[in-house]
Write an enzyme that holds these catalytic residues in place. Structure first.
Site, PDB file in Angstrom:
ATOM      1  N   CYS A  75       0.982  -1.231   0.050  1.00 36.06           N
ATOM      2  CA  CYS A  75      -0.249  -0.003  -0.159  1.00 36.06           C
ATOM      3  C   CYS A  75       1.121   1.032  -0.275  1.00 36.06           C
ATOM      4  CB  CYS A  75      -1.070   0.067   1.215  1.00 36.06           C
ATOM      5  SG  CYS A  75      -1.849  -1.567   2.054  1.00 36.06           S
ATOM      6  N   ASP A  76       0.496   2.265  -0.769  1.00 37.35           N
ATOM      7  CA  ASP A  76       1.144   3.220  -0.473  1.00 37.35           C
ATOM      8  C   ASP A  76       0.318   4.298  -0.658  1.00 37.35           C
ATOM      9  OD1 ASP A  76       4.075   4.601  -0.706  1.00 37.35           O
ATOM     10  OD2 ASP A  76       2.952   6.026  -1.794  1.00 37.35           O
ATOM     11  N   GLN A  77       0.146   5.901  -0.080  1.00 38.25           N
ATOM     12  CA  GLN A  77      -0.480   6.787   0.340  1.00 38.25           C
ATOM     13  C   GLN A  77       0.437   8.149  -0.804  1.00 38.25           C
ATOM     14  OE1 GLN A  77      -2.311   8.928   3.222  1.00 38.25           O
ATOM     15  NE2 GLN A  77      -4.474   8.183   2.743  1.00 38.25           N
TER      16      GLN A  77
END
Length: 199
Positions: A75-77
């Protein structure tokens, strides 16, 4: 879960979201140089959604190489604002500078997830939320950071919507889980459609 699920992240909120949904998940941080990757992709004029996707995939790939028999979720934001990408602030002064830039303005949070199986990507999803920040006073921002620095320092926007950071905003458009850094509903939908979790 019919298979072990590994979260390639040190994020407490992502782990809480997955466990709160009843999934048996273990966290295993990928330890990649996110800042260097982000800077390189930004220099190459990559779009914010592509940066988030690339970082999510790198995390999943790194952990999946060590655990090819497991499902690995990366995941990344990314916070995108007027052509800039914001990183997690390293100091309270950096956090205040970010919040001063964002106040009274609209910015975007882009969250990407990539699922690996057998050291190969099998699914990905990118979602975006739009947030408008109130025109907050300097005095409130100083007090907010005094109270919340230890928590908000781990957020790309120097705020957490699930905490006092919600008071910084006048409007939010998009999926709440995307804002927290994990588009949970599409993840659960995919895992269910593949028979990895009961539906």
């Amino acid at each position: 879960m019919s298979r072990p699920l590994i979260l390639a992240s040190a994020s407490e909120i992502r782990l809480q979201l997955l466990r709160g949904a009843g999934l048996d998940v273990t966290a295993s941080a990928a330890f990649i140089d996110e800042d260097a990757v982000r800077e390189s992709l930004t220099a190459a004029s990559a779009r914010p959604r592509d940066i988030a996707d690339a970082l999510a995939e790198m995390k999943a790939e790194k952990v999946s190489r060590k655990r090819p028999a497991d499902l690995v979720l990366g995941c990344d934001q990314v916070l995108a604002f007027q052509g800039q990408i914001f990183n997690k602030p390293e100091t309270p002064d950096a956090a205040k500078a970010q919040l001063v830039a964002l106040r009274g303005q609209t910015h975007h949070l882009i969250s990407a997830v990539v699922l690996y199986d057998g050291a190969k990507p099998i699914w990905r999803h990118i979602s975006e939320a739009t947030l408008r920040m109130r025109d907050i006073s300097d005095a409130y921002l100083d007090a907010y950071l005094d109270r919340n620095w230890q928590s908000c320092r781990s957020s790309v926007g120097a705020y957490k919507l699930e905490e006092e950071g919600v008071r910084l905003f006048s409007a939010v458009s998009g999926d709440y889980f995307t804002i927290l850094g994990l588009p949970l509903l599409p993840v659960l939908d995919y895992l269910g459609s593949r028979g990895f979790i009961a539906t």
